[in-house]
Design an enzyme around this catalytic site. Structure first.
Site, mmCIF file in Angstrom:
data_model
loop_
_atom_site.group_PDB
_atom_site.id
_atom_site.type_symbol
_atom_site.label_atom_id
_atom_site.label_comp_id
_atom_site.label_asym_id
_atom_site.label_seq_id
_atom_site.Cartn_x
_atom_site.Cartn_y
_atom_site.Cartn_z
ATOM 1 N N GLU A 145 0.420 -0.993 0.081
ATOM 2 C CA GLU A 145 0.148 -0.318 0.028
ATOM 3 C C GLU A 145 1.070 1.373 0.035
ATOM 4 O OE1 GLU A 145 0.005 -1.946 2.608
ATOM 5 O OE2 GLU A 145 0.270 -1.034 4.471
ATOM 6 N N GLU A 170 -5.827 -2.633 -0.816
ATOM 7 C CA GLU A 170 -4.741 -1.533 -0.588
ATOM 8 C C GLU A 170 -4.963 0.327 -0.099
ATOM 9 O OE1 GLU A 170 -1.760 -3.124 0.241
ATOM 10 O OE2 GLU A 170 -2.863 -4.942 -0.943
HETATM 11 ZN ZN LIG Z 1 -2.786 -4.324 4.271
#
Ligand SMILES: [Zn+2]
Length: 844
Positions: A256, A290
């Site tokens: 992310e 994400e």
């Molecule tokens: Zn994660």
């Protein structure tokens, strides 16, 4: 071993100027990092890994320093404590470990190419530049990056590029953020861009080896997901852009990084014209996971890694909340019930499992915290429990306040509970404490004792477990009003059963909806009542019934033999959730038979019987406009029919193969694997396996690649299996990121089990060097434990892994997996005859 003190206590960086020059040819990184911050002492430490530091300056003066590779540090002696600017000049190797700054390899028109990307979580930013590499040490960053650039190459990062001068790319100053979220990538890329309603630029990036339309699905989901979260969180997306980048080599699933999320290619890109529904759902949930982190994790970050669950459990719940909003027709919460719930319930039943919240210091232990079944699945299940308790309005209001209070900073679990508690008026922290800080979960026994309906809780174990009297605050969700909302006691008496049953007019049940993290054991009276009214159960209740009974059988509280006659009762269900649970039980029955024995033939006949009507109903070829349930059910039926040696099914698959022999990729993605596997298994040859391996190397379609890999590992030919194992160290065929799946495929094939197991033992050191520094490493042990089922293998497993018990990061996995195999071996030895007799009785 790294030092366990937090460097942030003595040095708080405010701003970094990071200059990095990357030479792909020489595989060399050289750089200079200037950190402005506040030193609390004259001696400070910053993190480094594999860096060769040539100079450290404070206020333009050389200052003394020492590097300690064991502790990942540079220790610096400043002229004085106080506000300071420290400049560190260094070089570092560009390595292939999929951590730090690393090259991904791919081919374009037969030419070998590289795409450089980054992976810094949890502690690899220090491999790229010296920094206080702790989530709490948030700062702003100015990135300046130079590389041996060719025409046609692009570079992207968390923030937009501001300018370019003399080959150096300067990026806009970041917002205040953690080091592990910094990212950049460069090489030849294609992209598709769009904008959200609020003006955020959304992009999808990939190598040019992919078809342009493979980026479309992700672009649409990413755009709508950012719009959804801006609304749900009532907090604007804080950066100018949100880029999604597919990297050809990537260890985890996705990462992310703020504004530049990185993904495995197979988890971002897909062929919009031929991809199975479950693959689309998976890609969508990965993207929404994400993007949930862009706020929860990136904008507000856990203070330390012990609260990793805060990030992951939350994102794991939100991926379903948002996909359910974006694609309501998918009923994505059903997937939560068939994937996250059973994963959490299975693993959390082994004694020695970690709790969701874990105290942790050592970096090697931090990586082993990423236990998918616990930190992700169980944690998400617990938050679903909270959401069910407080409702969406309070959840959103609480989150809005939580983001406002902690944005660009850090928070702990307690901060979240107080925000949600204030919004809901409930003491969420007290309820959650019993779930987050204790490992395991309870089995609630519902029984009629002396005419009284009684509930009691006790920790549930699969395999050997030490009962230390843990208790939980259990949201019961009963369909009888007499049951309390939360059960805190060890035992509660609900009242006279006959009266309660008469008043309710329906069988007694708890955990209706299956949203609380526990299983239920009904006594005979209550279970018979449920079973005589199965028509009144909804599909989730049927799934839950089969799932809880399977777990109870794994835990030796009931016999597997009693499950066998239940399967035909549900075999004609049109619901994918029911079929998923049913075939999971059926699949476990395979453990009780020896391959190619008369007992296995009997089990195959049972499989054929279970699946025959559904096979006739659904057929091999997906129909236009068929229901999602039918699309998701067909693979279970085809799989069962092929295992069941259904002659018509085998012939139909063979015909499909022949008719599509020159265009295998275009076989419908839902059934492609079964067609290929059937061909390899029943009609295979060395030439066919070679042809499929060549196609595997060629294709850029992740789901086709997965089908090919899974199909070729099904060959019964030991020479061919040996040849496939020979490819494990050939990264041009088997990328390190995909090795575990290859290994597992062959290990799970009983003709290949010995060879795969020998390979692992002979190559453990090589494997450790290749993937040892990475959070996926322990899962090689997990997949072995998934397969082994004999006492000989248990002994071999112990002989090999017990000497490795003290390896940081491996201890828990080895201990747990030893228990997993041991309990399975005991179960099989004890129940084999009874189970096979029960199967024999079912065959007509
Ligand atoms: Zn994660």
């Amino acid at each position: 071993m790294a030092e366990l003190k937090h460097f942030y206590e003595t040095f708080q960086p405010k701003h970094y100027d990071v200059y990095i020059d990357i030479d792909r040819e020489k595989k060399l990184i050289s750089g200079k990092t200037t950190i402005t911050g506040a030193a609390q002492a004259q001696e400070i430490s910053v993190h480094q890994k594999y860096l060769k530091v040539s100079a450290v300056q404070a206020g333009n003066q050389d200052v003394p320093f020492t590097t300690d590779d064991q502790a990942d540090t540079i220790r610096i002696t400043l002229p004085a404590a106080g506000d300071v600017t420290v400049a560190i000049t260094y070089t570092a190797p560009l390595t292939d470990t999929m951590m730090g700054i690393y090259p991904s390899y791919y081919q374009l028109n037969g030419e070998k190419k590289q795409l450089i990307g980054t992976q810094f979580e949890t502690n690899a930013a220090r491999q790229a530049f010296p920094c206080v590499d702790e989530p709490e040490a948030k700062a702003t960053f100015d990135l300046a990056i130079k590389f041996d650039e060719h025409p046609g190459e692009t570079i992207i990062s968390n923030m937009p590029e501001k300018s370019e001068k003399d080959g150096v790319h300067y990026f806009a100053t970041t917002v205040r953020m953690s080091t592990y979220l910094i990212a950049f990538a460069f090489g030849e890329m294609q992209s598709k861009l769009t904008k959200t309603k609020s003006g955020v630029e959304i992009g999808v990036f990939a190598t040019k080896a992919h078809q342009a339309n493979e980026l479309d699905f992700a672009l649409d989901i990413a755009k709508r997901a950012i719009e959804f979260y801006e609304d749900f969180y009532q907090t604007p997306y804080p950066l100018p852009h949100s880029y999604q980048l597919a990297l050809p080599d990537f260890s985890a699933g996705a990462m992310e990084n703020w504004g530049l999320v990185t993904y495995r290619e197979a988890l971002l890109l897909l062929d919009p014209d031929n991809t199975a529904l479950d693959t689309k759902q998976l890609v969508a949930t990965v993207i929404t996971h994400e993007l949930a982190h862009q706020w929860f994790g990136d904008l507000v970050t856990m203070k330390w890694w012990d609260d990793l669950w805060l990030n992951e459990s939350f994102a794991n719940m939100m991926e379903y909340v948002s996909v359910d909003a974006l694609q309501p027709d998918w009923h994505i919460w059903e997937t939560f019930q068939t994937s996250e719930a059973p994963a959490a319930l299975q693993r959390d039943a082994t004694d020695g499992v970690q709790s969701v919240h874990v105290d942790v210091e050592d970096p090697a232990e931090i990586d082993s915290l990423f236990d998918g079944a616990i930190v992700y699945a169980k944690g998400a299940r617990l938050l679903v429990m909270v959401r069910a308790l407080i409702g969406d309005d309070a959840l959103r209001a609480g989150l809005k306040n939580y983001f406002a209070a902690h944005q660009y900073g850090n928070a702990t679990g307690a901060d979240l509970w107080s925000a949600l508690g204030a919004a809901s008026g409930l003491d969420i922290g007290a309820i959650m404490h019993s779930w987050l800080d204790q490992p395991g979960y309870p089995v609630v026994t519902a029984a009629v004792k002396d005419g009284q309906l009684t509930l009691s809780q006790k920790q549930f174990f699969i395999g050997e477990g030490q009962d230390v009297g843990r208790q939980w605050q259990i949201p019961l969700n009963s369909n009888y009003d007499a049951a309390p909302a939360i059960m805190k006691e060890k035992e509660v008496v609900l009242g006279d059963y006959a009266k309660l049953r008469a008043a309710a007019g329906k069988p007694f049940r708890v955990n209706v909806g299956n949203n609380s993290h526990f299983i239920v054991k009904y006594d005979d009276t209550l279970m018979q009542d449920i079973l005589t009214h199965t028509d009144e159960l909804d599909d989730i209740a049927k799934l839950q019934l089969l799932q809880d009974l399977r777990l109870l059988a794994d835990g030796r509280q009931i016999s597997y033999a009693t499950l066998v006659p239940l399967l035909p009762r549900f075999a004609d269900s049109h619901a994918a959730v029911v079929n998923t649970a049913l075939y999971r039980v059926a699949s476990n029955l395979k453990r009780f038979v020896t391959p190619d024995s008369p007992e296995e033939n009997q089990l195959k006949a049972f499989y054929n019987q279970l699946s025959a009507d559904q096979l006739a109903r659904l057929g091999w070829t997906p129909k236009a406009h068929e229901s999602n349930d039918d699309q998701l059910t067909r693979p279970f039926i085809l799989s069962a029919a092929l295992y069941g040696k259904n002659g018509a099914a085998i012939a139909a698959a063979h015909d499909l193969f022949k008719a599509n022999a020159d265009k295998l990729a275009s076989l419908p993605a839902d059934i492609r694997f079964y067609v290929l596997a059937n061909e390899v298994h029943d009609f295979g040859s060395a030439d066919l396996v070679d042809e499929l391996v060549a196609a595997y190397r060629e294709t850029t379609d992740g789901s086709y690649k997965g089908d090919l890999r899974a199909a070729v590992t099904q060959t019964p030919d030991k020479a061919l299996l040996a040849k496939l194992i020979g490819l494990f160290k050939d990264p041009d065929t088997v990328k390190p990121q995909d090795l575990r799946s290859w290994f597992y495929g062959i290990l799970a094939n009983h003709h290949g089990e010995q060879a795969a197991w020998d390979w692992l033992r002979n190559n453990w050191q090589w494997l450790e060097e290749k993937v040892g520094g990475d959070m996926e490493f322990t899962t090689y042990i997990t997949v072995v434990a998934n397969v082994f089922r004999t006492r000989e293998r248990l002994n071999e497993f112990k002989a090999f892994f017990e000497p490795k018990l003290n390896t940081p990061g491996l201890t828990r996995e080895i201990q747990m997996d030893t228990k997993v195999i041991a309990s399975r071996v005991d179960l099989i030895e004890a129940e084999k005859d009874a189970v096979n007799a029960a199967v024999a009785k079912e065959i007509q």
